[in-house]
Enzyme design. Structure first.
Site, mmCIF file in Angstrom:
data_model
loop_
_atom_site.group_PDB
_atom_site.id
_atom_site.type_symbol
_atom_site.label_atom_id
_atom_site.label_comp_id
_atom_site.label_asym_id
_atom_site.label_seq_id
_atom_site.Cartn_x
_atom_site.Cartn_y
_atom_site.Cartn_z
ATOM 1 N N CYS A 1 -48.368 -16.161 53.643
ATOM 2 C CA CYS A 1 -48.208 -17.435 52.941
ATOM 3 C C CYS A 1 -47.741 -18.515 53.912
ATOM 4 O O CYS A 1 -48.209 -19.651 53.867
ATOM 5 C CB CYS A 1 -47.224 -17.284 51.782
ATOM 6 N N CYS B 1 -43.683 -16.291 47.629
ATOM 7 C CA CYS B 1 -43.295 -17.678 47.855
ATOM 8 C C CYS B 1 -43.959 -18.601 46.850
ATOM 9 O O CYS B 1 -45.160 -18.543 46.644
ATOM 10 C CB CYS B 1 -43.630 -18.086 49.287
#
Length: 395
Positions: A100, A200
């Protein structure tokens, strides 16, 4: 005034990041990344992003900075979620947080920020950035955060020099309690907010349920391997050279069903990962069973009794050339070279002494001590004096 775009997640760390930058005189813009709204796959029962984006907006209002939500869900699905499904289906264990950062926050998100005229992108990561002029050009360095308890440098182990050049980590010199204190003094709504768990900007993910939506359940057997299995106790061969020795110790044990006894059933080897203890639902053993290997082709899970089972431990792993990444490109090893480092194979693991050995096909990481549950697909990261030099995907 330099312009900084802050990834405001609705948590205390990014809130304080924005606050500190504003105090330092930067022109700050807050952006919230909306990374998920795919109805065909539910990631969790709660919908934390709504609450989080709301908190982020309230913080931006309080700080008097512009704020907007950017929808990155298409890129997130393609680069992170599809990749996760693919890796699990192959019996590997990916690390979506590392990806991410590399693929979303410091790539897609950074592009948006730069289009808004930003000089930098800032995040609430507990790590520090340094810069040194080497041979006439700027070399950027990534250091562990001051708070040992919260150091998040591992999650940024795939960043490039170009990405680091544009990154700021304002809370890297602080501890978590100090960050909360600053948030309280600045009267930010997130001061007491609990740390988010899970992916996230998405929140808590119940992994088995998540995976079952794309990877179909498939009944198979759980086999337990005895502690005195012959491969654990056999004598090692004589090695012609160091590379042969490294290759031998980096090769994982292979098992057949006949090597142990069947103790239970499972719903799919691709839902399990090495070192896992929960979810096996097998009783009647003296010590808890741990997954020591998964065979997704035969759909068998191999387990061992107790967390000291020999099947869990190896001290050498391999990273192929195409999965190897140096943040410090100037320190890249050439074939035949070695380097003493500290390394870890997962977040929150304490750093362990290791030696890097560069060979033609890639890089061997040889630990002084045996490591538990070295799992393909995870990242190994190597450091020197708190500086993260590089990383790679374990193959």
């Amino acid at each position: 005034m330099k312009r900084v775009v802050v990834g405001l997640s609705g948590g205390v760390d990014s809130s304080v990041t924005a606050h500190l930058l504003k105090e330092q005189g930067y022109e700050v813009i807050g952006l919230f990344m909306k990374n998920w709204h795919d109805d065909s796959v539910t990631i969790s029962n709660e919908c934390p992003w709504l609450e989080d984006s709301n908190d982020a907006m309230i913080v931006a209002e309080k700080l008097g900075i512009p704020f907007q939500v950017v929808d990155l869900s298409a890129q997130y699905k393609e680069r992170i979620v599809d990749y996760m499904f693919d890796e699990y289906s192959k019996g590997r264990t990916p690390n979506p947080d590392v990806l991410c950062n590399r693929e979303i926050k410091f790539d897609v998100f950074m592009d948006i920020a730069l289009k808004l005229g930003a000089d930098y992108v800032a995040t609430g990561h507990y790590c520090r950035k340094g810069e040194e002029i080497i041979d006439g050009k700027s070399v950027y360095k990534l250091f562990a955060g001051k708070d040992n308890n919260k150091d998040q440098s591992y999650f940024l182990c795939q960043l490039s020099q170009e990405q680091l050049a544009k990154a700021l980590f304002p809370i890297g010199e602080l501890t978590k309690p100090e960050v909360r204190e600053i948030a309280k003094e600045a009267d930010l709504i997130t001061a007491e907010k609990k740390d988010s768990q899970g992916l996230c900007f998405i929140g808590k993910v119940r992994l088995p349920e998540f995976l079952q939506q794309k990877l179909q359940p498939k009944a198979g057997e759980i086999v337990t391997i005895p502690a005195d299995f012959n491969a654990y106790v056999k004598e090692h061969p004589k090695f012609e050279n160091k590379e042969e020795e490294l290759n031998y110790f980096a090769t994982k044990f292979s098992y057949n069903k006949e090597d142990g006894k069947v103790v239970g059933k499972h719903q799919g080897a691709h839902y399990f990962t090495k070192g896992q203890r929960k979810g096996l639902n097998v009783g009647g053993t003296k010590e808890a069973l741990y997954v020591i290997e998964t065979d997704v082709n035969e759909n068998v899970i191999y387990t061992g009794e107790g967390k000291n089972h020999a099947g869990l431990y190896r001290n050498v792993l391999f990273v192929s050339n195409d999965e190897m990444h140096w943040i410090r490109e100037d320190l890249t090893l050439k074939s035949g070279e070695t380097m003493q480092v500290d390394a870890r194979i997962r977040y929150r693991q304490k750093l362990e002494n290791a030696t890097l050995h560069k060979v033609d096909a890639g890089l061997y990481v040889e630990f002084d001590n045996k490591q538990s549950a070295i799992q393909e697909g995870q990242f190994v990261a190597w450091y020197k004096n708190e500086e993260l030099l590089g990383s790679g995907v374990i193959s």
